[in-house]
Structure formats: structure tokens, C-alpha cells
Design a protein around this motif. Structure first.
Motif, PDB file in Angstrom:
ATOM      1  N   GLY A 244       0.840  -1.184   0.000  1.00  0.00           N
ATOM      2  CA  GLY A 244       0.000   0.000   0.000  1.00  0.00           C
ATOM      3  C   GLY A 244       0.876   1.234   0.000  1.00  0.00           C
ATOM      4  N   TYR A 245       0.616   2.149   0.945  1.00  0.00           N
ATOM      5  CA  TYR A 245       1.435   3.360   1.056  1.00  0.00           C
ATOM      6  C   TYR A 245       2.730   3.102   1.823  1.00  0.00           C
ATOM      7  CZ  TYR A 245      -2.399   6.198  -0.753  1.00  0.00           C
ATOM      8  OH  TYR A 245      -3.372   6.747  -1.558  1.00  0.00           O
ATOM      9  N   GLY A 246       2.828   1.929   2.468  1.00  0.00           N
ATOM     10  CA  GLY A 246       4.058   1.622   3.176  1.00  0.00           C
ATOM     11  C   GLY A 246       3.818   0.865   4.468  1.00  0.00           C
ATOM     12  N   ILE A 247       4.851   0.800   5.300  1.00  0.00           N
ATOM     13  CA  ILE A 247       4.830   0.056   6.562  1.00  0.00           C
ATOM     14  C   ILE A 247       4.412   0.981   7.700  1.00  0.00           C
ATOM     15  CG2 ILE A 247       6.283  -1.196   8.211  1.00  0.00           C
ATOM     16  CD1 ILE A 247       7.996  -2.079   5.823  1.00  0.00           C
ATOM     17  N   LEU A 248       3.499   0.508   8.520  1.00  0.00           N
ATOM     18  CA  LEU A 248       2.961   1.288   9.632  1.00  0.00           C
ATOM     19  C   LEU A 248       4.059   1.855  10.522  1.00  0.00           C
ATOM     20  CD1 LEU A 248       0.426   2.100  11.373  1.00  0.00           C
ATOM     21  CD2 LEU A 248       0.832  -0.043  12.623  1.00  0.00           C
ATOM     22  N   ASP A 249       3.932   3.150  10.855  1.00  0.00           N
ATOM     23  CA  ASP A 249       4.834   3.818  11.786  1.00  0.00           C
ATOM     24  C   ASP A 249       3.963   4.581  12.779  1.00  0.00           C
ATOM     25  OD1 ASP A 249       6.639   5.367  13.196  1.00  0.00           O
ATOM     26  OD2 ASP A 249       7.850   5.898  11.440  1.00  0.00           O
ATOM     27  N   ALA A 250       3.640   3.926  13.896  1.00  0.00           N
ATOM     28  CA  ALA A 250       2.715   4.514  14.866  1.00  0.00           C
ATOM     29  C   ALA A 250       3.255   5.802  15.474  1.00  0.00           C
ATOM     30  CB  ALA A 250       2.418   3.493  15.960  1.00  0.00           C
ATOM     31  N   GLU A 251       4.545   5.841  15.737  1.00  0.00           N
ATOM     32  CA  GLU A 251       5.122   7.047  16.344  1.00  0.00           C
ATOM     33  C   GLU A 251       4.963   8.242  15.405  1.00  0.00           C
ATOM     34  OE1 GLU A 251       9.249   8.680  18.443  1.00  0.00           O
ATOM     35  OE2 GLU A 251       9.276   6.827  17.247  1.00  0.00           O
ATOM     36  N   ALA A 252       5.256   8.051  14.136  1.00  0.00           N
ATOM     37  CA  ALA A 252       5.105   9.148  13.174  1.00  0.00           C
ATOM     38  C   ALA A 252       3.647   9.547  13.031  1.00  0.00           C
ATOM     39  CB  ALA A 252       5.681   8.737  11.820  1.00  0.00           C
ATOM     40  N   ALA A 253       2.751   8.575  13.099  1.00  0.00           N
ATOM     41  CA  ALA A 253       1.331   8.872  12.967  1.00  0.00           C
ATOM     42  C   ALA A 253       0.822   9.714  14.132  1.00  0.00           C
ATOM     43  CB  ALA A 253       0.529   7.580  12.876  1.00  0.00           C
ATOM     44  N   LEU A 254       1.429   9.536  15.300  1.00  0.00           N
ATOM     45  CA  LEU A 254       1.003  10.302  16.482  1.00  0.00           C
ATOM     46  C   LEU A 254       1.797  11.575  16.699  1.00  0.00           C
ATOM     47  CD1 LEU A 254      -1.266   9.516  18.565  1.00  0.00           C
ATOM     48  CD2 LEU A 254      -0.567   7.657  17.069  1.00  0.00           C
ATOM     49  N   LYS A 255       2.991  11.638  16.154  1.00  0.00           N
ATOM     50  CA  LYS A 255       3.848  12.795  16.415  1.00  0.00           C
ATOM     51  C   LYS A 255       4.142  13.635  15.173  1.00  0.00           C
ATOM     52  CE  LYS A 255       6.317  10.570  20.273  1.00  0.00           C
ATOM     53  NZ  LYS A 255       7.660  10.172  20.808  1.00  0.00           N
ATOM     54  N   GLY A 256       3.925  13.081  14.001  1.00  0.00           N
ATOM     55  CA  GLY A 256       4.280  13.777  12.780  1.00  0.00           C
ATOM     56  C   GLY A 256       3.309  14.898  12.425  1.00  0.00           C
ATOM     57  N   THR A 257       3.788  15.779  11.547  1.00  0.00           N
ATOM     58  CA  THR A 257       2.954  16.861  11.023  1.00  0.00           C
ATOM     59  C   THR A 257       2.372  16.411   9.690  1.00  0.00           C
ATOM     60  OG1 THR A 257       4.325  18.539  12.099  1.00  0.00           O
ATOM     61  CG2 THR A 257       2.914  19.260  10.260  1.00  0.00           C
ATOM     62  N   VAL A 258       1.058  16.371   9.625  1.00  0.00           N
ATOM     63  CA  VAL A 258       0.377  15.889   8.430  1.00  0.00           C
ATOM     64  C   VAL A 258      -0.617  16.949   7.962  1.00  0.00           C
ATOM     65  CG1 VAL A 258      -1.111  14.093   7.465  1.00  0.00           C
ATOM     66  CG2 VAL A 258       0.613  13.497   9.181  1.00  0.00           C
ATOM     67  N   PRO A 259      -0.558  17.356   6.696  1.00  0.00           N
ATOM     68  CA  PRO A 259      -1.507  18.358   6.186  1.00  0.00           C
ATOM     69  C   PRO A 259      -2.952  17.882   6.333  1.00  0.00           C
ATOM     70  CG  PRO A 259       0.301  18.024   4.646  1.00  0.00           C
ATOM     71  CD  PRO A 259       0.418  16.949   5.674  1.00  0.00           C
ATOM     72  N   THR A 260      -3.829  18.827   6.617  1.00  0.00           N
ATOM     73  CA  THR A 260      -5.252  18.511   6.744  1.00  0.00           C
ATOM     74  C   THR A 260      -5.840  18.169   5.390  1.00  0.00           C
ATOM     75  OG1 THR A 260      -5.454  20.030   8.621  1.00  0.00           O
ATOM     76  CG2 THR A 260      -7.485  19.386   7.511  1.00  0.00           C
ATOM     77  N   THR A 261      -6.728  17.194   5.379  1.00  0.00           N
ATOM     78  CA  THR A 261      -7.401  16.804   4.143  1.00  0.00           C
ATOM     79  C   THR A 261      -8.858  16.518   4.432  1.00  0.00           C
ATOM     80  OG1 THR A 261      -7.421  15.224   2.300  1.00  0.00           O
ATOM     81  CG2 THR A 261      -6.833  14.377   4.464  1.00  0.00           C
ATOM     82  N   SER A 262      -9.691  16.674   3.438  1.00  0.00           N
ATOM     83  CA  SER A 262     -11.107  16.336   3.578  1.00  0.00           C
ATOM     84  C   SER A 262     -11.451  15.095   2.772  1.00  0.00           C
ATOM     85  CB  SER A 262     -11.977  17.506   3.106  1.00  0.00           C
ATOM     86  OG  SER A 262     -11.702  17.813   1.746  1.00  0.00           O
ATOM     87  N   THR A 263     -10.442  14.518   2.132  1.00  0.00           N
ATOM     88  CA  THR A 263     -10.659  13.380   1.246  1.00  0.00           C
ATOM     89  C   THR A 263      -9.958  12.144   1.780  1.00  0.00           C
ATOM     90  OG1 THR A 263     -10.766  14.868  -0.660  1.00  0.00           O
ATOM     91  CG2 THR A 263     -10.435  12.533  -1.113  1.00  0.00           C
ATOM     92  N   ASN A 264     -10.654  11.053   1.804  1.00  0.00           N
ATOM     93  CA  ASN A 264     -10.059   9.778   2.197  1.00  0.00           C
ATOM     94  C   ASN A 264      -9.168   9.298   1.052  1.00  0.00           C
ATOM     95  OD1 ASN A 264      -9.472   7.071   2.813  1.00  0.00           O
ATOM     96  ND2 ASN A 264     -11.470   6.706   3.728  1.00  0.00           N
ATOM     97  N   PRO A 265      -7.875   9.101   1.285  1.00  0.00           N
ATOM     98  CA  PRO A 265      -6.979   8.668   0.202  1.00  0.00           C
ATOM     99  C   PRO A 265      -7.323   7.290  -0.342  1.00  0.00           C
ATOM    100  CG  PRO A 265      -5.868   8.521   2.324  1.00  0.00           C
ATOM    101  CD  PRO A 265      -7.159   9.246   2.568  1.00  0.00           C
TER     102      PRO A 265
END
Length: 460
Positions: A335-356
Motif C-alpha cells: 500500500g502506502y508503506g509500513i505502519l509507523d505509529a510514532e510518526a502517525a502520532l507525532k508527525g505533522t500531516v496536512p489537513t485533508t477532507s478526502t479519504n486517500p
């Protein structure tokens, strides 16, 4: 006492448990030995979960497990299962009776997702032999700790993988279970079940659309090759669902405990897994059935940290922070890659209104041409009595016959064509007649009467 076993799950048209070959030791291990199971949870560190706990542990989030039922009395699940229902008519009303072809399956999933472990107690030497045993407090350093140990679980039991004595098919159970979960407060739904077909019954459309419109994250297992799934099967193929592929011990796409497909969103550990089983025991197992609750747990951590975050943003945060693997970008193995829980909780991710990963609403609009009016539904006590929340997809209306004006250009073309054919046919007939009856040879034109000329007389 323990026993080793390997079982292949049913791969019927109806559904199968995506756990694939369950390889493990079903152990009713003494409580004093339970801490050894905690040491086997390699994914907690490898997937960045222990560091993600610095931010969130899933408090305040309800996660529904649609599976074979969850044993809420397991030592590691004390106080975790706060509600439930039965969608099969063969289980317990609270969803905590283990049923189906793989009755232990739901408890394995539950402990990996939200287990709290337990504290082992030992009898004091001075204690009276007749003294009542002390009940271990909820949570502790022994046993299985889940990815979201402070989340609450809703257990919705289903009977899949073998004939259901309750009489309900998967076409009825799955949508009823999804609706009940949504109406009873689930913000995340884990479905570690699947089929060998990428298609899903039309009867599922409205329920998954209902969850999408109610802003619920649905996580599904991709399925396993060893269980007959080379390609991802439904419901993991439904647009908008976060589909989880499996990794082996080296962090590569698992050959046995995963499948492939364009709907895969992220990959997580799927081999050398451990979890609790009904009755207080533990087992080693493998499959994307175990990878899915790891990702569902991370979704719960995110929804606990940011309660206002939409389901589309939660999914986007998980897939956009995944570590790219395999072919660059999104691919059918990781898929998009291997799960990284720490990055998912600590990373900066742009806001989106669309489910990828798409939208079931958009898919229905294109492929079913259904009525997508907003559903309204009061909470129901049992998923078996849930009324339809959306109108069934409508059949496309046939177009009216063309009018005279619309047909005029075609009539003109056809008319000229018929006239041309008639001319050619007439000419051919005339030529054939001429060939059979040739005319007489015509006389040359009369040039007049030639005068006779006497020969000249001789002169004497």
C-alpha cells in the motif's frame, strides 16, 4: 497443558476468517508464566507503538470488533469489553460467546487491539488454605497488552466460516453488525474477516455508506495466501476501508500471511503474533487478522488524541506517515508503506477532507446509481433488528424511444441508401437482359444509286 495446531480457514463464497493458518500453542498457562507472552509482542517496538504511547493510549475511544465473539472474562480484557451484540442469532446477546468456525479468533484480535495485561498474584505462605482467592486487578505487567490499552471494546459476534445454526448468512450479519457498531458509538471498526472474492453483496452498500457518513474508521484484513487469498477479498476491497497487508519477521511482505491488491492501504506485522484465547489461555498465530487490530489500535490512539479529527484525516495520517516499501509510492503489496505509529502520532500531516482510499458513496453513485440521501436511524438494541438506514440502490431508468424529429436524420440517410441500391439493381437487370438478347447487326447507311458508266469507245 498446550497443544500445537495448524488449521486452514474455510474459503467459501460466504466468508472466511482472515487469520489464514493459525499456527500456535493453545495454552492454559499458569498465571505466573504469563509474563513470557508480553516479551513476544515484538510489534510494539518495531511499529513505533511504545513511543506513540507517550502521546496517547486510546482513552475515550470505542472500537468495535466484528468477529467470532470476544471473551470479556479473559484476564487481559477485564473491564475492556463495555458493550456488544450478536448478529448471528447463534451467539450471546452481549457478543461475548465465542462462536463460528474459529471461536478463538475474536479474543485473539481483541487482546492484540486493547488488551491491558494483568498482575499475577501468588498466595502468601501465611494465608489460610480456606481463604478466598484474590482477584487480580485490571491491567498489569503480565499477559498481552494491546496497541490501545485504554480504549473500550464493543464485541459484535458473527458466525462465519461454517454453516450458521442461527440461519443468518454473512450477507445479513455483516451489514447488521456494522450498523449496530455505528449506532452504539464505535469510532473505529475492526473487521478481521474476509472472502475469496473482491466483490461484495449489494446488501452491504448501505451499511458501509452509513459508517462513512457517520465518520467511522473501518479497518479490514487483506487476507492470506495460505488461506486461499492471492488477491484481496471483500470487505477489504470496499472503497474507503483501510485495508491492512501483512509483514514477515524481516519486515517484508509475507508470502503466506498476506495477499496483494490495489486496495491495500498500509502493512503491519502478521507473523509470529501472540494473543489471548477464550478461557484465559494464549496462542501464537499468524495472518492479516492480527495485522488489522494493530492498525485499528493506532487509529484509536489518533482519535483519542484528536477527537475532532475526521475519519478521512485519521486514515490519511496513518498512510501518509507510513514508511515507503516495495515499489516507490503506493503498490499492491505494501500500500502506502509500513505502519509507523510514532510518526502517525507525532508527525505533522496536512489537513485533508478526502479519504486517500476512496469513498463508498462515490462508488455507489457511479456503479449502483443509488439514492445517497443522508440516513437517519435511531439506536437499536440488536443488530438483528436494525431497519434499513438508506434506500436500496435504484435500477437505472430506461430511456424513452426516440421521437420523429430525433429519427429524421437517420431516415434521410436510410432513404438515400435504399434509392442508390434500387438504381444499381435496375442497371444490373438491364445489362443482363441485353446480354441474353443481342440486337441484329445494323445495315450500313444508303449512299445512293451508282450510275453505270459505259466504257470509253475506241477512236479509229
Amino acid at each position: 497443558m498446550s497443544m500445537r495446531f495448524r488449521r486452514s480457514l474455510s474459503a467459501s463464497l460466504a466468508a472466511f476468517l482472515a487469520g489464514g493458518a493459525l499456527v500456535g500453542s493453545l495454552a492454559t498457562a499458569p498465571a505466573a508464566m504469563a509474563d513470557s507472552w508480553r516479551d513476544k509482542e515484538h510489534w510494539l517496538k518495531e511499529s513505533g507503538i511504545t513511543n506513540a504511547w507517550q502521546v496517547s493510549k486510546g482513552a475515550g475511544v470505542k472500537v468495535a470488533i466484528i468477529d467470532s465473539g470476544v471473551d470479556g472474562n479473559h484476564p487481559d480484557l477485564k473491564g475492556v469489553v463495555t458493550g456488544g451484540a450478536d448478529a448471528s442469532k447463534a451467539g450471546a446477546p452481549n457478543g461475548q460467546k465465542s462462536i463460528g468456525a474459529k471461536p478463538e479468533h475474536g479474543t485473539l484480535v481483541a487482546t492484540m487491539l486493547a488488551g491491558r495485561g494483568h498482575t499475577t498474584t501468588t498466595a502468601s505462605p501465611s494465608a489460610s488454605p480456606s481463604a478466598a482467592p484474590t482477584t487480580p486487578p485490571a491491567g498489569g505487567p503480565d499477559g498481552i497488552v494491546g496497541v490501545a490499552p485504554e480504549a473500550e471494546l464493543l464485541s459484535v459476534s458473527t458466525w462465519l466460516g461454517s454453516p450458521n445454526p442461527g440461519g443468518k448468512t454473512d450477507q445479513e450479519q455483516i451489514p447488521d453488525a456494522v450498523r449496530w457498531a455505528v449506532d452504539n458509538g464505535a469510532k473505529v471498526i475492526n473487521i478481521s474477516l474476509g472472502s475469496t472474492s473482491p466483490d461484495w453483496p449489494q446488501s452491504w452498500d448501505a451499511a458501509f455508506l452509513y459508517a462513512e457518513q457517520k465518520d467511522v474508521v473501518i479497518v479490514a484484513a487483506a487476507g492470506n495466501r495460505v488461506g486461499g487469498n492471492v488477491q484481496v477479498g471483500a470487505p477489504a476491497t470496499i472503497p474507503g476501508v483501510l485495508t491492512v497487508a501483512g509483514l514477515d519477521g524481516d519486515g517484508k511482505a509475507s508470502v503466506d500471511s498476506s495477499s496483494q491488491g490495489i486496495s491495500i492501504g498500509v502493512a503491519a506485522p502478521a507473523e509470529d503474533l501472540v494473543g489471548g484465547i477464550p478461557g484465559g489461555g494464549y496462542a501464537e498465530w499468524a495472518g492479516t487478522s492480527g495485522a488489522a487490530p494493530i492498525v485499528s489500535g493506532v487509529a484509536a490512539l489518533i482519535r483519542s488524541k484528536w477527537p475532532e479529527m475526521s475519519a478521512a484525516q485519521v486514515i490519511n495520517r496513518i498512510v501518509s506517515t507510513a514508511k515507503d516499501a516495495g515499489a516507490p509510492g503506493k503498490d499492491p503489496l505494501y500500500g502506502y508503506g509500513i505502519l509507523d505509529a510514532e510518526a502517525a502520532l507525532k508527525g505533522t500531516v496536512p489537513t485533508t477532507s478526502t479519504n486517500p482510499l476512496g469513498s463508498i458513496g462515490d462508488w455507489i453513485r457511479v456503479h449502483r446509481r443509488g439514492d445517497l440521501s443522508a440516513p437517519t436511524q435511531a439506536p437499536v438494541e440488536s443488530p438483528t433488528s436494525a431497519p434499513p438506514t438508506l434506500a436500496d440502490p435504484t435500477v437505472p431508468v430506461a430511456q424513452a424511444p426516440a421521437t420523429v424529429d430525433d429519427a429524421l436524420p437517420a431516415a434521410v440517410v436510410l432513404g438515400f441508401g435504399a434509392l442508390f441500391i434500387a438504381i444499381i439493381a435496375g442497371a444490373a437487370i438491364q445489362l443482363r437482359r441485353a446480354y441474353k438478347n443481342p440486337p441484329a447487326t445494323p445495315e450500313e447507311a444508303d449512299t445512293g444509286v451508282m450510275e453505270a458508266v459505259d466504257p470509253p469507245t475506241k477512236r479509229s
